[in-house]
Write a protein that holds these residues in place. Sequence first.
Motif, PDB file in Angstrom:
ATOM      1  N   ALA A   1      61.848  19.990  53.124  1.00 42.74           N
ATOM      2  CA  ALA A   1      62.527  20.319  51.877  1.00 42.74           C
ATOM      3  C   ALA A   1      64.004  19.936  51.929  1.00 42.74           C
ATOM      4  O   ALA A   1      64.648  20.031  52.959  1.00 42.74           O
ATOM      5  N   HIS A   2      64.511  19.492  50.786  1.00 39.88           N
ATOM      6  CA  HIS A   2      65.956  19.323  50.578  1.00 39.88           C
ATOM      7  C   HIS A   2      66.598  18.322  51.531  1.00 39.88           C
ATOM      8  O   HIS A   2      67.713  18.514  51.969  1.00 39.88           O
ATOM      9  N   HIS A   3      65.879  17.256  51.901  1.00 42.42           N
ATOM     10  CA  HIS A   3      66.555  16.182  52.636  1.00 42.42           C
ATOM     11  C   HIS A   3      67.184  15.266  51.595  1.00 42.42           C
ATOM     12  O   HIS A   3      66.673  14.216  51.264  1.00 42.42           O
ATOM     13  N   THR A   4      68.312  15.682  51.046  1.00 40.99           N
ATOM     14  CA  THR A   4      68.958  14.944  49.985  1.00 40.99           C
ATOM     15  C   THR A   4      70.143  14.173  50.518  1.00 40.99           C
ATOM     16  O   THR A   4      70.576  14.352  51.651  1.00 40.99           O
ATOM     17  N   CYS A   5      70.695  13.343  49.681  1.00 39.68           N
ATOM     18  CA  CYS A   5      71.814  12.494  50.088  1.00 39.68           C
ATOM     19  C   CYS A   5      73.130  13.152  49.731  1.00 39.68           C
ATOM     20  O   CYS A   5      73.360  13.506  48.574  1.00 39.68           O
TER      21      CYS A   5
ATOM     22  N   ARG B   1      46.507  24.525  70.737  1.00 42.78           N
ATOM     23  CA  ARG B   1      46.175  25.471  69.658  1.00 42.78           C
ATOM     24  C   ARG B   1      47.129  26.657  69.664  1.00 42.78           C
ATOM     25  O   ARG B   1      47.657  27.049  68.617  1.00 42.78           O
ATOM     26  N   GLU B   2      47.368  27.228  70.839  1.00 47.16           N
ATOM     27  CA  GLU B   2      48.269  28.381  70.921  1.00 47.16           C
ATOM     28  C   GLU B   2      49.703  27.980  70.542  1.00 47.16           C
ATOM     29  O   GLU B   2      50.420  28.745  69.890  1.00 47.16           O
ATOM     30  N   ALA B   3      50.105  26.772  70.951  1.00 47.39           N
ATOM     31  CA  ALA B   3      51.451  26.310  70.605  1.00 47.39           C
ATOM     32  C   ALA B   3      51.595  26.139  69.096  1.00 47.39           C
ATOM     33  O   ALA B   3      52.613  26.512  68.504  1.00 47.39           O
ATOM     34  N   ASP B   4      50.567  25.571  68.453  1.00 54.52           N
ATOM     35  CA  ASP B   4      50.613  25.401  67.004  1.00 54.52           C
ATOM     36  C   ASP B   4      50.662  26.746  66.288  1.00 54.52           C
ATOM     37  O   ASP B   4      51.426  26.930  65.332  1.00 54.52           O
ATOM     38  N   LEU B   5      49.833  27.685  66.729  1.00 57.44           N
ATOM     39  CA  LEU B   5      49.805  29.002  66.091  1.00 57.44           C
ATOM     40  C   LEU B   5      51.158  29.706  66.240  1.00 57.44           C
ATOM     41  O   LEU B   5      51.656  30.327  65.292  1.00 57.44           O
ATOM     42  N   ALA B   6      51.745  29.596  67.433  1.00 61.89           N
ATOM     43  CA  ALA B   6      53.050  30.230  67.649  1.00 61.89           C
ATOM     44  C   ALA B   6      54.119  29.580  66.781  1.00 61.89           C
ATOM     45  O   ALA B   6      55.001  30.263  66.245  1.00 61.89           O
ATOM     46  N   LEU B   7      54.042  28.256  66.619  1.00 64.39           N
ATOM     47  CA  LEU B   7      55.029  27.549  65.796  1.00 64.39           C
ATOM     48  C   LEU B   7      54.895  27.942  64.329  1.00 64.39           C
ATOM     49  O   LEU B   7      55.897  28.182  63.639  1.00 64.39           O
ATOM     50  N   ILE B   8      53.666  28.017  63.840  1.00 68.65           N
ATOM     51  CA  ILE B   8      53.454  28.418  62.445  1.00 68.65           C
ATOM     52  C   ILE B   8      53.956  29.835  62.219  1.00 68.65           C
ATOM     53  O   ILE B   8      54.629  30.129  61.220  1.00 68.65           O
ATOM     54  N   ALA B   9      53.640  30.726  63.169  1.00 70.38           N
ATOM     55  CA  ALA B   9      54.090  32.116  63.029  1.00 70.38           C
ATOM     56  C   ALA B   9      55.614  32.195  63.011  1.00 70.38           C
ATOM     57  O   ALA B   9      56.197  32.952  62.222  1.00 70.38           O
ATOM     58  N   ALA B  10      56.265  31.399  63.852  1.00 67.17           N
ATOM     59  CA  ALA B  10      57.733  31.413  63.880  1.00 67.17           C
ATOM     60  C   ALA B  10      58.301  30.874  62.580  1.00 67.17           C
ATOM     61  O   ALA B  10      59.273  31.409  62.037  1.00 67.17           O
ATOM     62  N   GLY B  11      57.696  29.795  62.056  1.00 68.66           N
ATOM     63  CA  GLY B  11      58.177  29.240  60.799  1.00 68.66           C
ATOM     64  C   GLY B  11      58.035  30.217  59.650  1.00 68.66           C
ATOM     65  O   GLY B  11      58.923  30.340  58.802  1.00 68.66           O
ATOM     66  N   CYS B  12      56.916  30.944  59.614  1.00 66.75           N
ATOM     67  CA  CYS B  12      56.698  31.921  58.547  1.00 66.75           C
ATOM     68  C   CYS B  12      57.559  33.167  58.737  1.00 66.75           C
ATOM     69  O   CYS B  12      57.673  33.982  57.814  1.00 66.75           O
ATOM     70  N   ALA B  13      58.137  33.335  59.918  1.00 62.91           N
ATOM     71  CA  ALA B  13      59.017  34.479  60.171  1.00 62.91           C
ATOM     72  C   ALA B  13      60.469  34.161  59.870  1.00 62.91           C
ATOM     73  O   ALA B  13      61.352  34.950  60.195  1.00 62.91           O
ATOM     74  N   ALA B  14      60.731  32.996  59.260  1.00 69.11           N
ATOM     75  CA  ALA B  14      62.094  32.620  58.904  1.00 69.11           C
ATOM     76  C   ALA B  14      62.407  33.070  57.479  1.00 69.11           C
ATOM     77  O   ALA B  14      61.516  33.164  56.638  1.00 69.11           O
TER      78      ALA B  14
ATOM     79  N   ALA C   1      66.101  29.445  54.782  1.00 64.27           N
ATOM     80  CA  ALA C   1      66.048  28.402  55.801  1.00 64.27           C
ATOM     81  C   ALA C   1      65.617  27.071  55.193  1.00 64.27           C
ATOM     82  O   ALA C   1      66.090  26.012  55.597  1.00 64.27           O
ATOM     83  N   TYR C   2      64.721  27.130  54.203  1.00 68.81           N
ATOM     84  CA  TYR C   2      64.207  25.897  53.615  1.00 68.81           C
ATOM     85  C   TYR C   2      65.253  25.181  52.763  1.00 68.81           C
ATOM     86  O   TYR C   2      65.051  24.028  52.378  1.00 68.81           O
ATOM     87  N   ASP C   3      66.349  25.852  52.464  1.00 67.35           N
ATOM     88  CA  ASP C   3      67.452  25.205  51.770  1.00 67.35           C
ATOM     89  C   ASP C   3      68.423  24.543  52.741  1.00 67.35           C
ATOM     90  O   ASP C   3      69.355  23.869  52.309  1.00 67.35           O
ATOM     91  N   GLU C   4      68.213  24.752  54.042  1.00 65.05           N
ATOM     92  CA  GLU C   4      69.119  24.237  55.064  1.00 65.05           C
ATOM     93  C   GLU C   4      68.489  23.037  55.768  1.00 65.05           C
ATOM     94  O   GLU C   4      67.436  23.173  56.397  1.00 65.05           O
ATOM     95  N   PRO C   5      69.084  21.848  55.686  1.00 61.38           N
ATOM     96  CA  PRO C   5      68.538  20.692  56.400  1.00 61.38           C
ATOM     97  C   PRO C   5      68.396  20.941  57.903  1.00 61.38           C
ATOM     98  O   PRO C   5      67.515  20.391  58.541  1.00 61.38           O
ATOM     99  N   ALA C   6      69.268  21.760  58.476  1.00 62.50           N
ATOM    100  CA  ALA C   6      69.189  22.030  59.917  1.00 62.50           C
ATOM    101  C   ALA C   6      67.851  22.658  60.278  1.00 62.50           C
ATOM    102  O   ALA C   6      67.272  22.359  61.327  1.00 62.50           O
ATOM    103  N   PHE C   7      67.343  23.535  59.418  1.00 63.42           N
ATOM    104  CA  PHE C   7      66.062  24.183  59.697  1.00 63.42           C
ATOM    105  C   PHE C   7      64.942  23.152  59.711  1.00 63.42           C
ATOM    106  O   PHE C   7      64.064  23.175  60.576  1.00 63.42           O
TER     107      PHE C   7
ATOM    108  N   PHE D   1      63.035  27.205  68.883  1.00 64.19           N
ATOM    109  CA  PHE D   1      62.580  27.527  67.528  1.00 64.19           C
ATOM    110  C   PHE D   1      61.770  28.823  67.529  1.00 64.19           C
ATOM    111  O   PHE D   1      61.911  29.658  66.631  1.00 64.19           O
ATOM    112  N   LEU D   2      60.921  28.999  68.532  1.00 65.42           N
ATOM    113  CA  LEU D   2      60.133  30.237  68.611  1.00 65.42           C
ATOM    114  C   LEU D   2      61.038  31.455  68.752  1.00 65.42           C
ATOM    115  O   LEU D   2      60.775  32.506  68.165  1.00 65.42           O
ATOM    116  N   ASP D   3      62.112  31.309  69.533  1.00 60.79           N
ATOM    117  CA  ASP D   3      62.995  32.455  69.778  1.00 60.79           C
ATOM    118  C   ASP D   3      63.728  32.905  68.521  1.00 60.79           C
ATOM    119  O   ASP D   3      63.888  34.103  68.282  1.00 60.79           O
TER     120      ASP D   3
END
Length: 675
Positions: free
Chosen positions: A9-13, A169-182, A186-192, A393-395
């Motif tokens: 999201a929001h990779h704008t110029c 599989r466990e790495a993907d699940l942990a990454l998704i959980a971390a992303g949904c815990a943001a 965050a989605y307005d920030e290019p850094a995220f 990212f998980l932390d």
Amino acid sequence: AARHPGPPAHHTCHPAAEPGSNVTQPSAKQDHQPDQGDADKPGEKHTEEFRARIVGDKRVQAGESISTGAVLRRMPQLIRRALALAWAADARSTLLLLVCQVASGISGALALYFTTGTLDALLVPGPVTDHLADAAPYLGVLAAAAALRAVLGIAVTALAGRVAPRINREADLALIAAGCAAELTAYDEPAFNERWESADRGAATTPDLLTNAQDVIASTISLLAAASVLATLHPWLVPFLVLGSVPTGIAAVRTARIHYLASVTTGEERIALRIYRWYLMDKGRADQVRSDQVTPFMMGKYREVEARIAAATDRATGDAARISLVAALGTGAGSALIWGTLLFLVSTGRIDLAAAGAATFGLRTAASGVQGMVGNGARLYRMGLYLDDYFAFLDEAGGYRIRRGSAVPEAPTTIEVNDLSYVYPGEQQEPALRGVSLTLRAGEVVAVIGQNGSGKSTLLKLLGGLYLPQPGAGTLTWDGVPIEDLDAEGLWSRVARVPQEFARWPVLASENLHLGHHDGDPAAAVEAAAALTGFDETVARLRSGWRTLLAQGWLGGAELSGGGWQRAAVARAFYRTERHPGLLVLDEPTSDLDPRAEHKILHALRGFAPGRITLLVTHNLANARLADRIVVMDGGRIVQAGTWHDLADRPDGLFRELLDLQRDRALPGQRAAAE
């Protein structure tokens, strides 16, 4: 390319940050292309390229830190991390994997030891057939060791094949959980988005991390076995263990650094490629891709970006090839020195011919072990850099982990907004809200009216706890408690929303309404909510009724019309607010509906008012008649408030202007027949 669907999201110029700035923000590469004259003239226009640049990204510095010493220092930590991931995914298989590797190393050492005995028995004067009986025990052990190593190799491969997918599989699940815990912000920030990309690459490396860790362990065991054998043959042979392998090892580290840096420095172009591909292939724009004939134009941009990536990759490949060539020459010189030393030891009688033969096998095994340790260690180090991004990212969920209060709210009786402002990230962003003050009370239906960009959607996200007030920019409370002090999940359980871009979940028709929120059998509550919007009529026409999969193109799933999906979205909100009354928010809930369905939903909305705070955003001002109060927004401010009649009867004001425009349906007259 990242594996999660959709563009970041929001990779704008935007204009690039000043050199040396540590502010994280999007930027655009600017090609200076003046119309005429000097490109540096004040006010000159520049052409921007689509890309996402994260100022302050430290991965380039991390890549430049790759060295042989750094690899050797960090290797034990990375092996422990790989084994920890494997242990968490499948402890039993990981233990068996380690046992098999150690056993394979021991059998290799035994094979080297018994090679010396075999050669001693065979390399004596007389016919070879006379000495076969003496060599037979040694040959038997060698055959058994070879067979055992083959079996253990098969077992290691099978166990690794079992563990690696589980790690991924466990790495993907942990990454998704971390992303949904943001936080949503965050989605307005290019850094995220960049951190998500980096973490996603780290998650993808986890199976290979185990494989490389195994190879490092196996190479280390082989090296130790060879070293122990050579030490017993002659001490002079031990220093030559690494002589023929050091150049290759150093080259492996340097080429790993080159390829990692090439990957990092082309990251922004690879993001652009993925976004271009998404826009060309996404179903939501497929009709416009064809009708606007945009394919050649966008493919041209795609090729330009791909050409930059290819050029950087070619440079990296050429640099790596030159380093490998120098390393090959060094390895050849080292091998010549090793063979010269071995011949000297034999010719001077310091070792016999059998020992020389065994030393040959030992040196080859040792060289392979050193090369495996350093080469796989370099790959392991490079993967470790990606894995650092993953664990970081998980932390912290990319630095935006939800950290709010613990108070669990009941259905609010009053929501207070006091002097609230809000600004989205970016240098050129105007405030979306400017000093908004508002009181909402339970049982009240409030219509929010305004032109596009007036701040309506931002206000709704703040009221529903999706965004939090920014420091020093006003307050927002539920029953006197600041919204940031409320438990996020508890607050959201009291919010039912129909956003303009509502989700079309690829699940069963019934699941699209309850989304797993029920206390047993949700059928009755689901059907009751559907009846209020007419979605029950839509479901009745589906081939499997409520058990129909709403995902066209997947397993024969069905697709709904735009109006059918909107009925489902409103029914979902009604189901949710019936379970947990609180805040009901509907943003243009009838935009795709026919008059009959619209009438049904608006009447149902009025019936839901008691015990709830209801907000209705609509551009159809006639629908605002059902509201107890209307709030009119413009430029991020509340410019009018009152009942429908109060605002409609005023001779001026934005509401009256918009109302008059909606009432004005005068069209140019038809042309006469002669015309």
